[in-house]
Design an enzyme around this catalytic site. Sequence first.
Site, PDB file in Angstrom:
ATOM      1  N   ASP A 138       0.862  -1.193   0.000  1.00  0.00           N
ATOM      2  CA  ASP A 138       0.000   0.000   0.000  1.00  0.00           C
ATOM      3  C   ASP A 138       0.895   1.240   0.000  1.00  0.00           C
ATOM      4  OD1 ASP A 138      -2.453   1.550   0.294  1.00  0.00           O
ATOM      5  OD2 ASP A 138      -1.839   1.921   2.353  1.00  0.00           O
ATOM      6  N   SER A 139       0.270   2.374  -0.251  1.00  0.00           N
ATOM      7  CA  SER A 139       1.021   3.637  -0.221  1.00  0.00           C
ATOM      8  C   SER A 139       1.428   4.015   1.203  1.00  0.00           C
ATOM      9  CB  SER A 139       0.163   4.750  -0.794  1.00  0.00           C
ATOM     10  OG  SER A 139      -0.975   4.937   0.026  1.00  0.00           O
ATOM     11  N   TYR A 173      -0.768   8.486  -2.677  1.00  0.00           N
ATOM     12  CA  TYR A 173      -0.715   8.173  -4.097  1.00  0.00           C
ATOM     13  C   TYR A 173      -1.909   8.811  -4.831  1.00  0.00           C
ATOM     14  CZ  TYR A 173       2.799   4.356  -3.711  1.00  0.00           C
ATOM     15  OH  TYR A 173       3.935   3.608  -3.525  1.00  0.00           O
ATOM     16  N   GLY A 174      -2.985   9.044  -4.092  1.00  0.00           N
ATOM     17  CA  GLY A 174      -4.254   9.489  -4.695  1.00  0.00           C
ATOM     18  C   GLY A 174      -4.154  10.648  -5.676  1.00  0.00           C
ATOM     19  N   CYS A 184      -4.289  -1.438  -2.029  1.00  0.00           N
ATOM     20  CA  CYS A 184      -4.406  -0.001  -2.277  1.00  0.00           C
ATOM     21  C   CYS A 184      -5.317   0.146  -3.499  1.00  0.00           C
ATOM     22  CB  CYS A 184      -3.023   0.565  -2.562  1.00  0.00           C
ATOM     23  SG  CYS A 184      -3.021   2.289  -3.096  1.00  0.00           S
ATOM     24  N   ASN A 185      -6.410   0.858  -3.322  1.00  0.00           N
ATOM     25  CA  ASN A 185      -7.364   1.015  -4.435  1.00  0.00           C
ATOM     26  C   ASN A 185      -6.754   1.809  -5.581  1.00  0.00           C
ATOM     27  OD1 ASN A 185     -10.378   0.244  -3.420  1.00  0.00           O
ATOM     28  ND2 ASN A 185      -9.088   0.898  -1.749  1.00  0.00           N
ATOM     29  N   THR A 186      -5.998   2.866  -5.220  1.00  0.00           N
ATOM     30  CA  THR A 186      -5.411   3.736  -6.239  1.00  0.00           C
ATOM     31  C   THR A 186      -4.477   2.919  -7.133  1.00  0.00           C
ATOM     32  OG1 THR A 186      -5.457   5.410  -4.482  1.00  0.00           O
ATOM     33  CG2 THR A 186      -4.315   5.987  -6.515  1.00  0.00           C
ATOM     34  N   GLU A 224      -2.782   9.056   8.080  1.00  0.00           N
ATOM     35  CA  GLU A 224      -1.325   8.915   8.182  1.00  0.00           C
ATOM     36  C   GLU A 224      -0.752   9.738   9.336  1.00  0.00           C
ATOM     37  OE1 GLU A 224       1.029   7.040   6.529  1.00  0.00           O
ATOM     38  OE2 GLU A 224      -0.424   6.007   5.276  1.00  0.00           O
ATOM     39  N   CYS A 239     -10.975   3.161  -0.338  1.00  0.00           N
ATOM     40  CA  CYS A 239      -9.564   3.440  -0.069  1.00  0.00           C
ATOM     41  C   CYS A 239      -9.266   2.695   1.215  1.00  0.00           C
ATOM     42  CB  CYS A 239      -9.329   4.936   0.111  1.00  0.00           C
ATOM     43  SG  CYS A 239      -7.693   5.325   0.779  1.00  0.00           S
ATOM     44  N   THR A 240      -8.166   1.956   1.238  1.00  0.00           N
ATOM     45  CA  THR A 240      -7.918   1.079   2.388  1.00  0.00           C
ATOM     46  C   THR A 240      -7.537   1.855   3.653  1.00  0.00           C
ATOM     47  OG1 THR A 240      -5.682   0.749   1.530  1.00  0.00           O
ATOM     48  CG2 THR A 240      -7.324  -0.932   1.006  1.00  0.00           C
ATOM     49  N   HIS A 241      -7.267   3.147   3.512  1.00  0.00           N
ATOM     50  CA  HIS A 241      -7.028   3.961   4.719  1.00  0.00           C
ATOM     51  C   HIS A 241      -8.344   4.260   5.455  1.00  0.00           C
ATOM     52  CE1 HIS A 241      -3.064   4.879   2.980  1.00  0.00           C
ATOM     53  NE2 HIS A 241      -2.730   5.480   4.113  1.00  0.00           N
TER      54      HIS A 241
HETATM   55  N1  DGL Z   1      -4.751   3.272   0.674  1.00  0.00           N
HETATM   56  C1  DGL Z   1      -4.755   3.783  -0.636  1.00  0.00           C
HETATM   57  C2  DGL Z   1      -5.981   3.484  -1.438  1.00  0.00           C
HETATM   58  O1  DGL Z   1      -6.597   2.553  -1.148  1.00  0.00           O
HETATM   59  C3  DGL Z   1      -3.985   4.926  -0.961  1.00  0.00           C
HETATM   60  C4  DGL Z   1      -4.357   6.262  -0.659  1.00  0.00           C
HETATM   61  C5  DGL Z   1      -3.345   7.266  -1.088  1.00  0.00           C
HETATM   62  O2  DGL Z   1      -2.154   7.012  -0.972  1.00  0.00           O
HETATM   63  O3  DGL Z   1      -3.768   8.325  -1.550  1.00  0.00           O
HETATM   64  O4  DGL Z   1      -6.336   4.114  -2.373  1.00  0.00           O
END
Ligand code: DGL
Length: 264
Positions: A9-10, A41-42, A72-74, A151, A183-185
Amino acid sequence: MNRPIGVIDSGVGGLTVAKEMMRQLPKETIYYVGDTARCPYGPRLPGEVRKFTWEMTRFLERYDMKMLVIACNTATAVVLDEIKREMPIPVVGVIQPGARAAIKQTKNRHIAVLGTIGTVKSGAYEKAIKATDSSIDIYPIACPDFVPLVESGEYRSPRAKQIVSRTLEPLKKTPVDTVILGCTHYPLLEPIIADYMGADASVISSGDETARGVSAILEFNEMLSENERPEHRFFTTGSTNSFYSIASDWLGDLDLNIKKIQLA
Ligand code: DGL
């Protein structure tokens, strides 16, 4: 087969998926990479997300992982298909499982998708959901302020509450009965999001369904581990202290093996 499963993940977001994997597959060893130094990463261009995701994948290759979860979805939206094609091991992402879980859950066929700018722009959830049921209405909302909140460890703060209500306000005028945390966050903000949406809306994270998918693939390929005491490892490109404070809080484990790495 006691080789580790790679989870990337990011940042700390993929821990929400790793936690479900640890719960459903307690004999599996997880090697986790969080690219915290380059998170989020978004807002990044797809080319950059692709490069960074490959760097995490290549890093884990040296540990002979038996499977890779792009938590990570992105990154899933940008590069899952390519990594799947090129890697000799099973590779799964988080968008298909999240979409599947939401389709199962919705009663009125109105689903909101909360995600990063990149995920929302990609239209990946729309594609995944419409491929199964084209009659479902989808309400995408980009939530660029959520990942920095998580974060920085502020996911239970009054500020988090304010940002969540401000961002999700447009949903109050819609009939959505299901909200995908795309988004996994975001599962770290779940109590606040669920509270804001109220009891009539179900909030879905992809962790549970992803872990179930991982389990099915391992079983089908006869790759399940028999290790009674798996030793997970965590790698971060950022500060090990901030990673530790969120990871130990979320996983409820104070004895974590965390190492700082460089990817670029
Ligand atoms: N956890 C990530 C996701 O699922 C990344 C979010 C990010 O880095 O912007 O998209």
